[in-house]
Structures are given as structure tokens and as C-alpha cells.
Design an enzyme around this catalytic site. Structure first.
Site, short mmCIF file in Angstrom:
data_model
loop_
_atom_site.label_atom_id
_atom_site.label_comp_id
_atom_site.label_asym_id
_atom_site.label_seq_id
_atom_site.Cartn_x
_atom_site.Cartn_y
_atom_site.Cartn_z
N CYS A 22 0.86 -1.19 0.00
CA CYS A 22 0.00 0.00 0.00
C CYS A 22 0.89 1.24 0.00
CB CYS A 22 -0.90 -0.02 1.24
SG CYS A 22 -2.07 1.34 1.31
N GLU B 102 -4.93 -8.29 -3.33
CA GLU B 102 -5.18 -8.36 -1.89
C GLU B 102 -4.36 -7.30 -1.18
OE1 GLU B 102 -3.87 -9.63 2.17
OE2 GLU B 102 -2.67 -9.49 0.34
N ARG C 251 -8.47 -11.44 11.14
CA ARG C 251 -7.56 -10.86 10.14
C ARG C 251 -8.39 -10.36 8.96
NH1 ARG C 251 -2.13 -11.50 9.71
NH2 ARG C 251 -1.16 -10.96 7.72
N ARG D 224 -8.90 -8.28 5.52
CA ARG D 224 -8.17 -7.85 4.34
C ARG D 224 -9.17 -7.46 3.26
NH1 ARG D 224 -4.74 -7.61 7.47
NH2 ARG D 224 -2.58 -8.31 7.36
#
Length: 388
Positions: A123, A170, A213, A215
Site C-alpha cells: 500500500c 489483496e 484478520r 483484508r
């Protein structure tokens, strides 16, 4: 344990090797290791390409979590890329393939044709200074202007050059809000400019492994090939029985994973300090019959986000094998690196069974789209009966 070998080379070969080492910013040892691995790969008989299956490329491949997912969905990997040498080592140990390094230096045309581009890209914020100036001058901007200098740019240039049928990207959940939402806006605009219809959703691995988690997964399909009347749904089916931490713990654990008195005292004092300030920062003792916090790449530092309680002793970290299980990797997955590198690698990886289900959805949708296209072509070839 690493083995040593000694080889003799002539002066000219040494000079070329030394120059290549300088240009590639790698040590001579690393250059030799890559060369030997490539030689071993070429020596192996490569499996023939399955004419009936889909192919994919594995970008920002890490240790191959996405590769496992798409191979489980019946697709074949034809190219992989990962710049980190320790991740390359783990990838090679498990797949017998040495990934390319530094995607920014790989010409898109040199990458094999493929049906699906797969990438867990980093990112990064996009600079909008140049874009704003062009807008003020009434000039058009595109993904090359908006994404230049970021690794997402390399995804776009490969999509443009190779035109795969679909892609799956992802990233962390915060991609949507990163840089006040501008990052995700540029991503959407860039993919739309390339004529891909995109679908995205934040998914949680907790239904597949004992870990919270979240995503974001972005899936896209080629509108130039399939038209814009495309739909896709993240129709996920988590396990009926929620996995718990106890399921993945090893029965015998080396004492080296137990926190030292000094580190344990530090973590307790740090947590107390932040509690007094009204903050929620601090270590986390994971419930054996519950799920853990999100494991991060910093886990190697002190393991504070996921600690295992021990009777009569200080808490301990997870072992690398337990970290692998926490991400859904099979026990057959090899861990050839140090504990420090293993913690970083699994902390950066994906929840394999969750990504496997998404991969299967992508492949299934491609089959449907291709079948519909074949049916339409067959229908167009049938002479139309005239009505008088």
C-alpha cells in the site's frame, strides 16, 4: 544449516560477476546462489502447460500463499515475482521456483501470457501534484500519470500489456481509508481506465483460522472481452465450526519461545502506562478456546500481540510452525529460514484457506463467462430463419 562450497573461476568471469553484483545491488554470494538455483530449475523437467486449465502469475508473491490458493482452484502458475531474498528462499524451498526480483525492472512483454494476474501489492500513497497541474491545464490524466513511481503502477502496466481475463488483488483493510481515501480512488479509476470491471470486499480470516484478520480483496474482469454486464459475488462459506487457538498449538515447545523476565516486565509496564493514559495499547494473551489478534510482520520483535499463557512460567510467543498454522498453511509447508524471517513472512502472508475459496470463485466465474461466450459465438453461427 548452510553448507559451503568453493569454486575457481577465471579472471574475466570474476570481473563480469563483480560488475553484475554492483549493478544488481546484490552480494556476489547472492548472485551465485540465484544462478545455481536457476540452473537447477532449468535442469528439471518443467510440467507441460495444461491446455484446459487457467494460468496465473504470482506478483509480490511473498512465500506463496496466493499460489497455493490458485493451484488448489486448479490454475497453473506460469510466472512469480518477489524481491525479498529470504521470501525467495522459502518460495524456492516449497515450489522449486526462484521468483524474479524487482518487478519495476521487468519488462511487461517478457512476462508469459496468463489468464489471471494475482498480486498482494504494498500500500503506497499516490502523488497527486502532477495530476492536479494537468487538470488545471485542462489536460487528461491516466493511470500512468496517477500511479507512476508506485508498485501499483507495475500492476497496471502488466494488465495493459498482457490483458489477462481477470485479476485478484489483496491488501490491508485500511487501503480504503489510506491517504484519506485518495489511494483507493486512484486504484479504482486506474483499473476502470484499463476497462476492467471491479468488485471488492473486506473479508475476515476468522471463519477459516483462529485469527481475526481483515483484508480487502479486489477482483476484476476484462470488459473488452466479456462486456460490462458482469456480476461477481463474494459468496464465502466459512467453516461451520469456528477454529480456535488450541487447534493449532504444538504439544512440545522449546523454552526459547518463553519471554525473558526482562521482556515480560517491560511489556507489563508498557501496558500499565497506556492503561493509565486511557489507551488500549499493550500485549495480548490469546484465549486458547478463542481467536487471536491479527498477526503482523513485527511479531518477531516481541510477540506481544499474540502471547500464549503458561502455568508457572512467563508467557511465550507462537512458534514459526504455529504461525504457519494460524495463516492456514499446511504442516508440509517448509520453513527454511530463521525464526525472525519466518515471523516476518507469515505476518505478511495471507489466510490460505480464505484466499483459496476466493480463488475458486474467480475461476468458477471465468468458466461461466467463457462458456457463455462460446455459446454466443455458436449461436451467431446458426443461420437465422426468415419469417414471412
Amino acid at each position: 544449516m548452510a553448507k559451503q562450497i568453493h569454486i575457481r573461476i577465471d579472471d574475466d568471469t570474476y570481473e563480469e560477476l563483480n560488475n553484475y553484483s554492483t549493478v544488481s545491488s546484490q552480494t556476489i554470494q547472492d548472485c551465485m546462489l540465484v544462478a545455481i538455483r536457476q540452473l537447477l530449475i532449468k535442469a528439471k523437467e518443467e510440467p507441460g502447460r495444461n491446455p484446459d486449465g487457467y494460468t496465473f502469475i504470482d506478483l509480490f508473491a511473498g512465500i506463496g500463499g496466493m499460489r497455493i490458493a490458485f493451484e488448489a482452484a486448479g490454475a497453473q502458475c506460469v510466472y512469480s515475482n518477489e524481491w525479498n531474498k529470504y521470501s525467495q528462499q522459502t518460495y524456492y524451498a516449497n515450489f522449486g521456483v526462484q521468483p524474479d526480483g524487482d518487478i519495476t525492472k521487468v519488462p511487461a512483454e517478457s512476462i508469459p501470457d496468463h489468464d489471471i494476474l494475482v498480486a498482494g501489492f504494498p500500500c503506497q500513497p499516490f502523488s497527486i501534484a502532477g495530476v492536479s497541474k494537468k487538470n488545471s491545464l485542462g489536460r487528461a490524466t491516466g493511470f500512468e500519470d496517477k500511479t507512476q513511481g508506485t508498485l501499483f503502477f507495475d500492476i497496471c502496466r502488466i494488465l495493459k500489456a498482457k490483458r489477462p481475463k481477470a485479476f485478484m488483488l489483496e491488501n490491508v483493510k485500511n487501503l480504503c481509508s489510506h491517504d484519506r481515501g485518495r489511494t483507493f480512488k486512484v486504484i479504482q479509476e486506474s483499473l476502470a481506465e484499463l476497462n476492467y470491471k471491479i468488485f471488492y470486499q473486506v473479508v475476515d480470516g476468522r471463519g477459516y483460522v483462529p485469527q481475526h484478520r481483515e483484508r480487502i480483496v479486489i477482483v476484476g474482469f476484462d470488459m473488452l472481452r466479456y462486456g460490462n454486464d458482469i456480476d461477481f459475488h463474494f459468496d464465502l462459506h466459512p467453516l461451520k465450526r469456528q477454529p480456535v487457538l488450541r487447534d493449532i498449538l504444538e504439544s512440545k515447545v522449546d523454552s526459547k519461545y518463553t519471554l525473558s523476565d526482562k521482556l515480560w516486565a517491560y511489556l507489563q509496564n508498557y501496558a500499565a502506562k497506556h492503561r493509565e493514559a486511557g489507551n488500549g495499547f499493550g500485549y495480548g494473551i490469546a484465549p486458547p478456546d478463542g481467536i487471536t489478534r491479527t498477526m503482523s510482520a513485527r511479531y518477531y520483535k516481541d510477540g506481544s500481540e499474540i502471547l500464549i499463557e503458561q502455568k508457572g512460567k512467563n508467557p511465550r510467543r507462537l512458534t514459526p510452525r504455529e504461525c504457519a498454522r494460524l495463516q492456514g498453511f499446511p504442516d508440509t509447508f517448509k520453513i527454511p529460514v530463521s525464526d525472525t524471517q519466518a515471523y516476518k513472512q507469515f505476518g505478511n502472508s495471507v489466510v490460505v484457506p480464505l484466499m483459496t475459496e476466493v480463488a475458486q470463485l474467480v475461476v468458477t466465474r471465468l468458466v461461466q463467462l467463457d462458456d457463455a461466450q462460446k455459446t454466443m459465438k455458436n449461436f451467431e453461427g446458426i443461420p437465422q430463419r426468415q419469417v414471412i
